[in-house]
Design a protein around this motif. Structure first.
Motif, short mmCIF file in Angstrom:
data_model
loop_
_atom_site.label_atom_id
_atom_site.label_comp_id
_atom_site.label_asym_id
_atom_site.label_seq_id
_atom_site.Cartn_x
_atom_site.Cartn_y
_atom_site.Cartn_z
N GLY A 187 0.15 9.33 -5.06
CA GLY A 187 0.19 10.64 -4.43
C GLY A 187 1.27 11.52 -5.04
O GLY A 187 1.06 12.72 -5.24
N ALA A 188 2.44 10.92 -5.35
CA ALA A 188 3.54 11.71 -5.89
C ALA A 188 3.18 12.24 -7.27
O ALA A 188 3.38 13.43 -7.56
N VAL A 189 2.61 11.38 -8.11
CA VAL A 189 2.24 11.82 -9.46
C VAL A 189 1.18 12.90 -9.37
O VAL A 189 1.28 13.97 -10.01
N ALA A 190 0.15 12.66 -8.55
CA ALA A 190 -0.94 13.63 -8.44
C ALA A 190 -0.43 14.97 -7.90
O ALA A 190 -0.75 16.03 -8.44
N GLY A 191 0.38 14.91 -6.85
CA GLY A 191 0.84 16.15 -6.22
C GLY A 191 1.89 16.88 -7.04
O GLY A 191 1.92 18.10 -7.09
N TYR A 192 2.76 16.13 -7.72
CA TYR A 192 3.85 16.77 -8.45
C TYR A 192 3.35 17.38 -9.75
O TYR A 192 3.68 18.51 -10.08
N ILE A 227 -2.53 6.76 2.23
CA ILE A 227 -1.14 7.11 1.92
C ILE A 227 -1.10 8.05 0.72
O ILE A 227 -0.36 9.04 0.71
N ALA A 228 -1.91 7.75 -0.30
CA ALA A 228 -1.90 8.58 -1.52
C ALA A 228 -2.28 10.02 -1.18
O ALA A 228 -1.63 10.96 -1.65
N ARG A 229 -3.30 10.19 -0.36
CA ARG A 229 -3.73 11.54 -0.01
C ARG A 229 -2.64 12.28 0.76
O ARG A 229 -2.38 13.46 0.53
N LEU A 230 -2.01 11.54 1.68
CA LEU A 230 -0.96 12.14 2.50
C LEU A 230 0.23 12.58 1.64
O LEU A 230 0.69 13.72 1.72
N VAL A 231 0.69 11.67 0.77
CA VAL A 231 1.85 11.98 -0.07
C VAL A 231 1.52 13.13 -1.02
O VAL A 231 2.32 14.04 -1.22
N ARG A 232 0.30 13.12 -1.56
CA ARG A 232 -0.11 14.20 -2.45
C ARG A 232 -0.02 15.55 -1.73
O ARG A 232 0.51 16.53 -2.27
N GLY A 233 -0.51 15.59 -0.49
CA GLY A 233 -0.48 16.83 0.28
C GLY A 233 0.95 17.33 0.45
O GLY A 233 1.24 18.51 0.25
N SER A 239 0.82 -1.20 0.00
CA SER A 239 0.00 0.00 0.00
C SER A 239 0.86 1.26 0.00
O SER A 239 0.49 2.26 -0.61
N VAL A 240 2.02 1.22 0.65
CA VAL A 240 2.90 2.39 0.63
C VAL A 240 3.42 2.62 -0.78
O VAL A 240 3.48 3.75 -1.28
N MET A 241 3.75 1.53 -1.48
CA MET A 241 4.27 1.67 -2.84
C MET A 241 3.21 2.30 -3.75
O MET A 241 3.47 3.31 -4.42
N ILE A 242 2.02 1.70 -3.76
CA ILE A 242 0.96 2.23 -4.64
C ILE A 242 0.59 3.66 -4.22
O ILE A 242 0.52 4.56 -5.05
N GLY A 243 0.41 3.84 -2.92
CA GLY A 243 -0.01 5.15 -2.42
C GLY A 243 1.01 6.23 -2.72
O GLY A 243 0.65 7.36 -3.10
#
Lengths: 313, 323
Positions: free
Chosen positions: A121-126, A185-191, A113-117
């Motif tokens: 999140g990185a792609v969405a946020g970056y 995780i995705a939401r967190l990384v995106r933020g 889940s960390v890998m996918i998230g």
């Protein structure tokens, strides 16, 4: 620094204060973590659990699958300190054999889940814009479906394939839980990425000719590591609970392989006359997850630079 | 306001359609597809072909989906192959039971967590604060199915009713089978499953009230209120609490999927005749139309509750403008 002056009671801090060098990040984090008593206790409890998980099966050399019809549902005694189950198997030994699988599922699921998230999140946020929109709507969509319902359906799907590799073992369970629990995780990384992508050091790296992948993984991601570490820790606990729930309901790892969840599978039926079969595996899950959550909380305090360092009284 | 509600309602429709597509595709992913349930040694391949045609499964997938969706909209949700009754009837019979259990648990949890969260925020690092954080951690770490088992062991198996000699509290069902409606009987059946779900909610609720309150307490207008000479009670209950509860409303909408998860487990353990148990049993028996029906109903309820939350939030928070 004001915080250093307050920390004289701390042996690490006093040596640091005596020497003119700045304390390293690791020392700072450790000195903050040490102040979180529950987290320290959590680390000790987890260490004991891990040692028992590693050594009990080696030392007792007990086969967790071997049944013994002469000793069915015996209450806890000097021989079987946690009692025996409906097939006469020793619960203490099965508990530590099961721990290997349950803990492994918890950690492996967290990694997926960390890998996918992180990637989502990185792609969405970056990149923001359309990529952000699509990925985050998808995340919201996944969050709007009750996870357990989907998990049960996927598990059933795997069961009906009648493929030995796909049904009953821990690996398919790891995959389906991992694939359905990356959203937080995705939401967190995106933020984090949204906040970091316009920082000067990112501009500087771009000016030096770094490509997107390098900026994402070498420059932004390490800065997002603190909150990611905390979230990952908490995910291990959540995954252990999810696995045990699935196995308890009969859709997870299939018997005779012991996990903490499927050891409880028959517990409800025999609760009236063998309550010990229900108590110990559940207690193991509860204590482990509690310890993990406290460690996560301690890490959150320790890694957050805004945490005020309290002087010990 | 009316316009806003209408717009949000229209935005919700694509989400429901997307979910219905996912549900439909998932069902078709299952090996053997929707026909798998009919397979048995006594059935010939010709019979299966005939069934396939009768059930409309021999046309392309997108047409099948369209047929299914339009039937759903007309209120025809299919028939359960286990009970032989219409899926919609099966669901509507149980939806109230699930909502009844979830709402009682939800309100029960708020009744405990709001006072607890407020006290622990106003007295940070006190004994009450430690207790509140401990409860939050325990609620987050305990597997709810196990908590259900332990409560049954304690209150159904171990502790006996001193008057009758029977169990103190019933360990399953919504009421005693065959007895007339009695409030006391209903309440007794509710206590254990509701306690499990309350504890399950308590963790998040305590944390949210506490942190919401802490955020508000550090704001300038609270200091102003104190400076005006208002007593502490008025400041906390009238000025701080009302604002700190706003974030809590948003999570109510987000929490419904979690509540359904909790309800599925609780209903299964306590044989509570709700939607979660219906879904669980239908999975076990490969009753696809029921599975699809419950998933779809969940989705509709979740989308509607999200909508309702937004509207209530807008009403309660004058800073939100609808335009």
């Amino acid at each position: 620094m004001a915080t250093q002056a307050k920390l004289i009671t701390d042996p690490l801090a006093s040596t640091a204060a005596a020497m003119p060098r700045e304390r390293t990040m690791r020392e700072l984090v450790w000195s903050r973590f040490r102040q979180h008593r529950a987290a320290l206790l959590g680390v000790s409890v987890l260490t004991v659990i891990l040692l028992l998980t590693i050594f009990v099966p080696i030392v007792t050399n007990y086969d967790p699958l071997k049944t013994n019809v002469d000793h069915i549902r015996e209450a806890p005694s000097a021989q079987n300190i946690f009692g025996t189950d409906e097939l006469g198997r020793d619960l203490f030994n099965r508990l530590w054999a099961g721990a290997r699988i349950s803990l492994m599922i918890g950690v492996a699921t967290m990694m997926i889940s960390v890998m996918i998230g992180t990637i989502m999140g990185a792609v969405a946020g970056y990149y923001g814009g359309a990529a952000d929109n699509i990925l985050m709507r998808f995340t919201d969509f996944m969050l709007s479906i009750p996870q357990l319902f989907l998990l049960l359906m996927f598990a059933q799907l795997l069961r009906t394939t009648n493929e030995p590799a796909l049904s009953g073992g821990p690996f398919p369970i790891i995959i389906i839980i991992g694939v359905l629990s990356w959203m937080g995780i995705a939401r967190l990384v995106r933020g984090e990425f949204l906040a970091l992508r316009s920082k000067d050091f990112v501009e500087a790296s771009r000016a030096l000719g770094s490509n997107d992948a390098r900026i994402i993984f070498r420059h932004i991601l390490p800065n997002a590591a603190s909150s990611l570490i905390v979230a990952a820790t908490l995910r291990v606990g959540a995954a252990i609970i999810t696995e045990s729930t699935l196995s308890f309901l009969g859709f997870g790892v299939q018997p005779p392989t012991p996990t903490w969840g499927n050891m409880l599978k028959n517990a409800q039926a025999q609760m009236t006359y063998a309550p010990w079969t229900a108590i110990f595996p559940g207690l193991a899950i509860f204590i482990t997850v509690l310890a993990i959550n406290y460690v996560g909380d301690g890490l959150r305090d320790a890694l957050d630079p805004r945490t005020i360092v309290k002087t010990e009284k | 306001m009316g316009k806003y509600i209408l717009r949000r309602l229209l935005q919700a429709i694509p989400l429901v359609i997307l979910i219905s597509m996912t549900v439909f595709l998932l069902m078709n992913l299952i090996p053997g597809g929707p026909l798998a349930a009919y397979e048995s040694p006594g059935i010939t391949p010709e019979d299966l072909e005939r069934l396939k045609h009768e059930l409309g499964l021999d046309v392309p997938l997108h047409i099948q989906y369209w047929n299914w969706l339009s039937a759903i909209i007309r209120g025809n949700w299919g028939t359960s192959i286990v009970s032989g009754r219409p899926v919609l009837t099966e669901i509507t019979e149980r939806i109230f039971n699930t909502l009844y259990l979830s709402i009682v648990a939800f309100i029960g949890s708020l009744l405990i967590s709001i006072p607890l969260g407020v006290t622990s925020a106003t007295r940070q690092y006190s004994k009450i604060d430690n207790l509140a954080t401990t409860i939050a951690f325990f609620g987050q770490s305990i597997p709810i199915f196990w908590m259900g088992l332990i409560l049954i062991i304690i209150f159904n198996v171990m502790i006996k009713n001193p008057n009758t000699g029977g169990p103190l509290l019933p360990g399953g069902g919504m009421s005693t089978i065959g007895s007339d409606f009695s409030f006391e009987d209903r309440l007794k059946h509710l206590i254990l499953p509701a306690s499990v779900l309350i504890f399950f909610n308590l963790g998040t609720h305590v944390r949210y009230t506490r942190s919401g309150m802490l955020d508000v307490l550090h704001q300038d207008y609270i200091r102003t209120a104190h400076a005006k000479g208002l007593n502490k009670r008025t400041v906390i209950l009238k000025h701080a609490l009302r604002n700190s509860l706003l974030p809590l409303i948003t999570i109510i909408g987000l929490e419904l999927p979690g509540l359904f998860n909790g309800a599925l487990i609780t209903e299964t353990i306590f044989s509570w005749p709700g939607m979660g148990r219906l879904f669980f049993n239908s999975i076990d028996r490969a009753d696809y139309s029921v599975m699809m029906g419950v998933l779809l109903m969940n989705a509709i309820l979740i989308v509607l509750s999200g909508l309702l939350t937004d509207i209530v939030y807008g009403f309660l928070n004058p800073r939100i403008r609808f335009d």
